[in-house]
Design a protein around this motif. Structure first.
Motif, PDB file in Angstrom:
ATOM      1  N   LEU A 253      38.623 -22.498  25.528  1.00 11.23           N
ATOM      2  CA  LEU A 253      37.430 -21.666  25.663  1.00 11.23           C
ATOM      3  C   LEU A 253      36.180 -22.516  25.830  1.00 11.23           C
ATOM      4  CD1 LEU A 253      36.162 -18.815  25.562  1.00 11.23           C
ATOM      5  CD2 LEU A 253      36.005 -19.082  23.084  1.00 11.23           C
ATOM      6  N   ARG A 254      36.038 -23.526  24.986  1.00 13.63           N
ATOM      7  CA  ARG A 254      34.846 -24.372  25.062  1.00 13.63           C
ATOM      8  C   ARG A 254      34.833 -25.224  26.327  1.00 13.63           C
ATOM      9  NH1 ARG A 254      33.649 -26.870  19.015  1.00 13.63           N
ATOM     10  NH2 ARG A 254      33.233 -24.887  17.951  1.00 13.63           N
ATOM     11  N   ALA A 255      36.012 -25.683  26.749  1.00 14.28           N
ATOM     12  CA  ALA A 255      36.085 -26.530  27.942  1.00 14.28           C
ATOM     13  C   ALA A 255      36.009 -25.719  29.226  1.00 14.28           C
ATOM     14  CB  ALA A 255      37.373 -27.350  27.922  1.00 14.28           C
ATOM     15  N   GLY A 256      36.259 -24.409  29.132  1.00  9.82           N
ATOM     16  CA  GLY A 256      36.250 -23.572  30.325  1.00  9.82           C
ATOM     17  C   GLY A 256      37.418 -23.842  31.243  1.00  9.82           C
ATOM     18  N   LEU A 257      38.566 -24.195  30.640  1.00 11.70           N
ATOM     19  CA  LEU A 257      39.761 -24.525  31.421  1.00 11.70           C
ATOM     20  C   LEU A 257      40.896 -23.564  31.086  1.00 11.70           C
ATOM     21  CD1 LEU A 257      39.759 -28.410  30.884  1.00 11.70           C
ATOM     22  CD2 LEU A 257      39.034 -27.178  32.957  1.00 11.70           C
ATOM     23  N   PRO A 258      41.861 -23.407  31.991  1.00 16.95           N
ATOM     24  CA  PRO A 258      43.038 -22.577  31.694  1.00 16.95           C
ATOM     25  C   PRO A 258      43.836 -23.165  30.535  1.00 16.95           C
ATOM     26  CG  PRO A 258      42.871 -23.035  34.048  1.00 16.95           C
ATOM     27  CD  PRO A 258      41.879 -23.921  33.372  1.00 16.95           C
TER      28      PRO A 258
END
Length: 265
Positions: A26-31
């Motif tokens: 969530l924080r990294a904005g990655l799958p």
């Protein structure tokens, strides 16, 4: 690939923070799948560790994150006051600071009388669960307190207060005492370990006073003891005086000589 690794490292806001896979993603904005694959590689190379509670920075990652906040000036200013307080009270003294969403233990003077687990230097914990954490939270406005709790939740932390209203009531009581947080041996179940409303008949096992504005973040000075050797109320003005002197000297002002406490424990 380097950009994604950087996003994952930036997801850890403090050195001792533990995140779930979902929290990192969530924080990294990655799958999730991408995050998991990169984390597995980072674990093998000791940049990240996997614990029962989730992921945390590993040996190599901590080298970089630990340099983000340097509390050496605060520790140097506080050291003589911590030692003097310990000599006067005979109780272990702790200096902690609000670091990210955690309470970080910077220093400890004395041993043997505290029953608080995990309170070695460098340990981290949830702010609501200790007297030092609640003393620091008391200098924040309620909206900032809620944002800190929300940030912990977004990060996948599991040691959160069951609900916010009891925490706000507790912090209101702390503010009415001028920032003095009190922990007694008997607490009402359901609010969290060591963080409930207290019985006035029980022994004092923890006291804390805030050190506002320490290097831009609140800090606290705490006394912690076992119920069998409780803290006496005459220690309160000594604790408050130490905290105020540390705050004043850290800000470059002359130390105060007549501290006052708005209410007793």
């Amino acid at each position: 690939m380097i950009e994604r690794v950087t996003l994952i490292f930036d997801a850890f806001h403090s050195a001792g923070e533990t995140l779930t896979l979902g929290g990192v993603a969530l924080r990294a904005g990655l799958p999730y799948s991408t995050t998991h694959r990169i984390l597995e590689s980072l674990i093998r190379l000791e940049w990240v560790n996997q614990t029962p509670l989730g992921y945390a920075l590993g040996r190599r990652g901590l080298r970089f994150r630990s340099a983000a906040a340097d509390y050496s000036a605060l520790r140097g200013t506080a050291a003589p006051h911590l030692h003097a307080l310990h000599l006067k009270t005979g109780t272990p003294v702790f200096l902690t600071v609000l670091d990210g969403v955690d309470e970080l233990v910077l220093d400890r003077v004395g041993s043997g009388r505290t029953s608080a687990p995990g309170f070695e230097v460098g340990a981290r914990g949830a702010l609501h669960s200790t007297v030092g954490g609640r003393a620091m939270l008391s200098v924040l406005v309620p909206e900032d307190v809620e944002e800190l709790i929300a940030a912990s939740q977004r990060g996948g932390r599991v040691d959160l207060p069951p609900s916010l209203p009891p925490l706000h009531r507790e912090l209101h009581s702390v503010r009415r005492r001028g920032g003095l947080a009190v922990e007694r041996a008997a607490t009402v179940p359901g609010f969290g370990v060591g963080a409930g409303r207290v019985s006035t008949a029980s022994a004092i096992v923890g006291l804390a006073a805030p050190v506002p504005g320490a290097q831009g973040a609140p800090a606290a000075v705490s006394l912690c003891a076992r119920p069998t050797i409780p803290i006496r109320e005459w220690c309160i003005p000594l604790l408050v005086q130490a905290a105020r002197r540390i705050s004043s000297e850290a800000a470059g002002h002359a130390p105060e000589t007549r501290p006052s406490v708005r209410a007793t424990a």
